[in-house]
Design an enzyme around this catalytic site. Structure first.
Site, PDB file in Angstrom:
ATOM      1  N   GLU A 183      22.821  -7.789  14.407  1.00  0.00           N
ATOM      2  CA  GLU A 183      21.543  -7.616  13.719  1.00  0.00           C
ATOM      3  C   GLU A 183      20.938  -8.949  13.289  1.00  0.00           C
ATOM      4  OE1 GLU A 183      21.904  -3.175  11.737  1.00  0.00           O
ATOM      5  OE2 GLU A 183      22.889  -4.840  10.703  1.00  0.00           O
ATOM      6  N   GLY A 233       0.403   4.961  -1.662  1.00  0.00           N
ATOM      7  CA  GLY A 233       0.395   6.091  -0.737  1.00  0.00           C
ATOM      8  C   GLY A 233      -0.581   5.828   0.394  1.00  0.00           C
ATOM      9  N   TYR A 261     -10.214  -1.332   1.268  1.00  0.00           N
ATOM     10  CA  TYR A 261     -10.006  -1.443   2.718  1.00  0.00           C
ATOM     11  C   TYR A 261      -9.844  -0.081   3.377  1.00  0.00           C
ATOM     12  CZ  TYR A 261      -9.813  -6.359   3.975  1.00  0.00           C
ATOM     13  OH  TYR A 261     -10.166  -7.653   4.277  1.00  0.00           O
ATOM     14  N   ASP A 262     -10.362   0.020   4.606  1.00  0.00           N
ATOM     15  CA  ASP A 262     -10.165   1.185   5.461  1.00  0.00           C
ATOM     16  C   ASP A 262      -9.337   0.737   6.662  1.00  0.00           C
ATOM     17  OD1 ASP A 262     -12.587   1.525   3.857  1.00  0.00           O
ATOM     18  OD2 ASP A 262     -12.854   3.400   4.953  1.00  0.00           O
ATOM     19  N   TYR A 263      -8.207   1.385   6.862  1.00  0.00           N
ATOM     20  CA  TYR A 263      -7.342   1.076   8.008  1.00  0.00           C
ATOM     21  C   TYR A 263      -7.444   2.200   9.030  1.00  0.00           C
ATOM     22  CZ  TYR A 263      -5.022  -2.579   5.231  1.00  0.00           C
ATOM     23  OH  TYR A 263      -4.744  -3.699   4.487  1.00  0.00           O
ATOM     24  N   LEU A 312      13.198   3.629  19.510  1.00  0.00           N
ATOM     25  CA  LEU A 312      13.232   3.940  20.940  1.00  0.00           C
ATOM     26  C   LEU A 312      14.593   4.496  21.335  1.00  0.00           C
ATOM     27  CD1 LEU A 312      11.417   0.795  22.379  1.00  0.00           C
ATOM     28  CD2 LEU A 312      10.622   3.148  22.608  1.00  0.00           C
ATOM     29  N   HIS A 350      -2.928 -10.009   5.985  1.00  0.00           N
ATOM     30  CA  HIS A 350      -2.624  -8.602   6.237  1.00  0.00           C
ATOM     31  C   HIS A 350      -1.358  -8.553   7.094  1.00  0.00           C
ATOM     32  CE1 HIS A 350      -6.361  -6.571   4.868  1.00  0.00           C
ATOM     33  NE2 HIS A 350      -6.943  -7.706   5.201  1.00  0.00           N
ATOM     34  N   LEU A 410      19.441   2.095  18.413  1.00  0.00           N
ATOM     35  CA  LEU A 410      18.733   0.957  17.835  1.00  0.00           C
ATOM     36  C   LEU A 410      17.344   1.346  17.322  1.00  0.00           C
ATOM     37  CD1 LEU A 410      19.592  -1.828  20.444  1.00  0.00           C
ATOM     38  CD2 LEU A 410      20.878  -1.113  18.412  1.00  0.00           C
ATOM     39  N   HIS A 425      -6.883 -14.025   2.303  1.00  0.00           N
ATOM     40  CA  HIS A 425      -5.745 -13.122   2.148  1.00  0.00           C
ATOM     41  C   HIS A 425      -5.107 -12.838   3.508  1.00  0.00           C
ATOM     42  CE1 HIS A 425      -9.292 -10.577   2.816  1.00  0.00           C
ATOM     43  NE2 HIS A 425      -8.483  -9.706   3.402  1.00  0.00           N
ATOM     44  N   ASP A 483       0.794  -1.232   0.000  1.00  0.00           N
ATOM     45  CA  ASP A 483       0.000   0.000   0.000  1.00  0.00           C
ATOM     46  C   ASP A 483       0.822   1.275   0.000  1.00  0.00           C
ATOM     47  OD1 ASP A 483      -2.323  -1.418  -0.158  1.00  0.00           O
ATOM     48  OD2 ASP A 483      -2.766  -1.357   1.979  1.00  0.00           O
TER      49      ASP A 483
END
Length: 758
Positions: free
Chosen positions: A563, A381, A462-464, A521, A513, A666, A511, A377
């Protein structure tokens, strides 16, 4: 002079009228005197901090700044840039202007050490159709820019081909014309008899992504749907593969068609099969719109409402928010969406950045329009589609609403009214409480009131709903809930292996998500380590009976050094306590830390053997820790969706160099999500309940005690003092009751919708 006598009927009428008037006035006076006074809009208690204009280094560009950058770019004659929304792919188009974030070291020097203010700059994306590539520029300083720098190779170590560009309004307009001339007009009888197409009725297209099977492809499967509200639930059984690789629309062509589950090479082949009856025909029939969101019943009652009895306990100045012990700066990127910076509790920075990075979905189907679909997405945008929030529904009526401006695929900056809301919210349960029943009878508790910072992005179907929640315990939560429409496909034989039937001839496709958050932090400074804690049962001899043993849970601790060590995959067991920690300690000698508590019901990640996986490699990891680098700003890219096989950003490369993460600055990259197997109750809309995920940042030995014990919201009741207001404001609430002062309802959300015709 003759005295005139009043008619007795008139006299009695006047007396009755006077009595009625007197009684009415008494009643009105009684009614009005019994009404609660209006709540004050003024803040009763002073703020606990002061606003800081230094937050403006993180503020979104203003309308004036967008215009200044646009004019600066247009005046660069050597770039030959157009801002016309219907610019052709073969021309140069100014696609995006957004804030270019300052380097972290420079920002911290300015915020903490009174250093120089970082230069304010803009990120500019231009689709150079005449040259065949995409460029990213940094333009500044703002206001009144004077310099431009090409940063494409610096950011991506290569050029970005023009085939990777996001489909613009101009290209969509050409595609719509192409389908009309090359598909609809050539299949007139099929369109009319199977789908009811006529001069007053059309079909809408919904595209699958990625656009092809290899780098350089721009071949898009487009599924067609009824032109009704909630079109995503009305597939008609017709899909088209269009090749639009060429920058010249006259060279575009139809490569395949799908009709009722059967593939055809071109429109002529479909027409012939249809006329011969060698393909099972779809017969159009009118049907009710089960996807409509119009209320089935008349609304009868208003539900519970939030209001502030003593004024709002938070304050907003520019992009800076104060709330009790909290302060933070905020922004809304057209590319990645919601983000906050310089998050402080009691004046001490907890996080430098907390931001949404990416939302990704992988679909299953037996029909081509959906079977290869993998949506990234941010390449469309995420923040781009943050429209106006509905007062009293999307956010509490009395929330504070903030306008935003954006410049993405438009000729001028667009104002999106009320696209962010901020409110303090009673979460409906106590933050903490205890009733002492055995000894020292008492009750102590505290309502869980928290500040919510929210936006909602409607990305296609979709609406998030994105929330950052600030609790009085020193915790911060970043979470998402999904709603809107599922994407569906036409039900054909064998397709139910990929979902459930949800309407006549409609399959709700399975599907995933996956949502990625960036959590930078800074725990008691920027020199931090990454730790894990968990438990194990150990067989322990009982001190008073050495010959007897018991299995006792024991604390297990681990410190990660590199890492690669700290890249915690979803397909492996993850320690339950994950901490970003400082070497500084609290009063009890424990390292001060913040815990990352992930809430997720994610499905399986795409196998790494798949060529598209590198564009979403961040989803391999529940949590991945990297050393902070300004060059590693995002986990995804605007340019990855349409060149998914050779992505501009491959997150796994952030980990490949395997740098030390001991005593370093980090960044945690956190992935949450959920598996969605659509079902009947997803019609007409998916509900937010249970459909989401997120991460909670919780203090762990960061303080010497729970900081909420100092909150003025605390309540304490002891025997004999049940009615006292001194330590329990609730006891006097009935005496302090007031009625809210409400803003009049308004809505301008349709002002910013995509327009394919202007």
């Amino acid at each position: 002079m003759v005295e005139q006598k009043m008619n007795p009927l008139v006299k009695w009428a006047l007396i009755l009228l006077a009595l009625f008037s007197l009684i009415l006035n008494i009643v009105l006076i009684a009614v009005h005197s019994s009404r609660a006074p209006k709540c004050s809009n003024r803040r009763v208690h002073p703020l606990q901090g002061k606003h800081d204009e230094r937050s403006l280094i993180f503020a979104d560009l203003t309308r004036e700044e967008y215009l200044q950058v646009r004019e600066f770019m247009v005046k660069k004659k050597d770039l030959d840039i157009s801002t016309n929304q219907l610019t052709k792919p073969s021309e140069n188009f100014l696609f995006l202007i957004d804030l270019s974030l300052p380097k972290k070291a420079e920002a911290l020097d300015y915020l903490d050490n009174k250093g120089n203010k970082p230069k304010r700059e803009a990120r500019v994306v231009v689709f150079h159709g005449t040259k065949g590539y995409i460029k990213e520029y940094v333009v500044g300083p703002l206001p009144n820019p004077t310099t431009i720098k090409d940063v494409t190779k610096e950011r991506y170590q290569r050029e970005i081909p023009i085939t990777a560009r996001t489909v613009t309004i101009g290209e969509y307009a050409l595609l719509f014309k192409f389908f009309e001339t090359e598909v609809v007009s050539k299949l007139e009888k099929v369109m009319r008899e199977s789908f009811g197409v006529d001069p007053n009725r059309k079909l809408n297209g919904f595209e699958g992504m990625p656009r092809g099977v290899q780098s350089g492809d721009r071949k898009t499967w487009v599924g067609f749907y009824r032109d009704v509200e909630g079109m995503y639930l009305h597939p008609v059984g017709f899909e088209v593969l269009v090749n639009h690789e060429s920058l010249n629309a006259s060279q575009w062509r139809v490569e395949r068609l799908l009709y009722n589950g059967r593939l055809f090479n071109n429109a002529e082949d479909l027409n012939q099969a249809y006329e011969k009856g060698s393909v099972e025909k779809i017969v159009f029939k009118e049907s009710p719109n089960y996807a409509s969101l119009k209320p089935r019943n008349k609304p009868l009652q208003i539900g519970p409402q939030l209001f502030y009895a003593e004024g709002k306990r938070y304050s907003i100045s520019n992009n800076h928010v104060l709330y009790l012990d909290w302060s933070f700066a905020f922004g809304l990127s057209s590319f990645t969406g919601m983000r906050v910076f310089d998050v402080r509790f009691r004046g001490e920075r907890i996080a430098y950045e907390l931001s949404v990075q990416e939302a990704m979905s992988v679909y299953g189907s037996s029909t081509p329009g959906m079977m290869l679909t993998k949506f990234l997405d941010s390449s469309i945008g995420i923040g781009r589609f943050a429209h106006e929030l509905i007062r009293g529904v999307d956010c509490p009526y009395e929330a504070t609403y903030v306008d935003t401006y954006r410049y993405i695929d438009v000729p001028a900056p667009v104002r999106f009214r009320n696209s962010i809301c901020i409110f303090e919210h009673n979460m409906g349960e106590p933050l903490r409480r205890h009733f002492a029943d055995f000894f020292h009878n008492s009750y102590g508790g505290m309502v869980n009131s928290a500040l919510v910072f929210r936006t909602i992005t409607a990305i296609g179907n979709y609406d998030y709903m994105w929330d950052f929640v600030f609790y009085q315990s020193g915790s911060v939560e970043a979470k998402v809930c999904a709603t809107g429409y599922i994407t569906s496909s036409y039900l054909v034989e064998g397709n139910q292996k990929y979902g459930h039937q949800v309407a006549e001839k409609v399959l709700g496709n399975i599907h995933t998500h996956f949502i990625n958050f960036k959590v930078d932090l800074d725990v008691a400074g920027v020199k931090n380590v990454f730790q894990a804690k968990d438990m194990q049962f150990v067989n322990v001899s009982l001190p008073w009976m050495p010959e007897r043993y018991a299995m006792i849970p024991q604390l297990v601790e681990k410190k990660f050094k590199t890492e690669k060590e700290a890249a915690l995959r979803y397909d492996t067991k993850t320690p339950r306590y994950l901490h970003i920690a400082s070497n500084k300690t609290n009063r009890w000698g424990h390292q001060r830390s913040y815990r990352l508590q992930v809430f997720s019901f994610a499905g399986d990640h795409l196998p790494e053997s798949q060529p598209e996986e590198r564009a979403m490699s961040w989803a391999r990891y529940k949590v991945a820790i990297t050393k902070h680098k300004d060059a590693e700003q995002t986990s995804g890219s605007l340019h990855s969706q349409n060149d998914i096989w050779n992505p501009a950003v491959d997150f796994s490369k952030y980990i490949e160099d395997n740098e030390s993460i001991e005593d370093e600055d980090l960044v945690a990259w956190v992935t949450a999500g959920f598996l969605h197997i659509p079902h009947a109750e997803d019609i007409p809309n998916t509900v937010t309940v249970g459909n989401g995920g997120g991460v909670l940042l919780r203090p762990h030995n960061y303080f010497n005690e729970d900081p909420s014990i100092h909150s003025a919201d605390s309540v304490y009741i002891s025997p004999g003092h049940e009615g006292s207001c001194e330590k329990n404001r609730m006891a006097c609430l009935s005496q302090d009751t007031c009625s809210p002062v409400l803003e009049p309802f308004s809505y301008y959300g349709f002002d910013g919708v995509m327009n394919f015709e202007s």
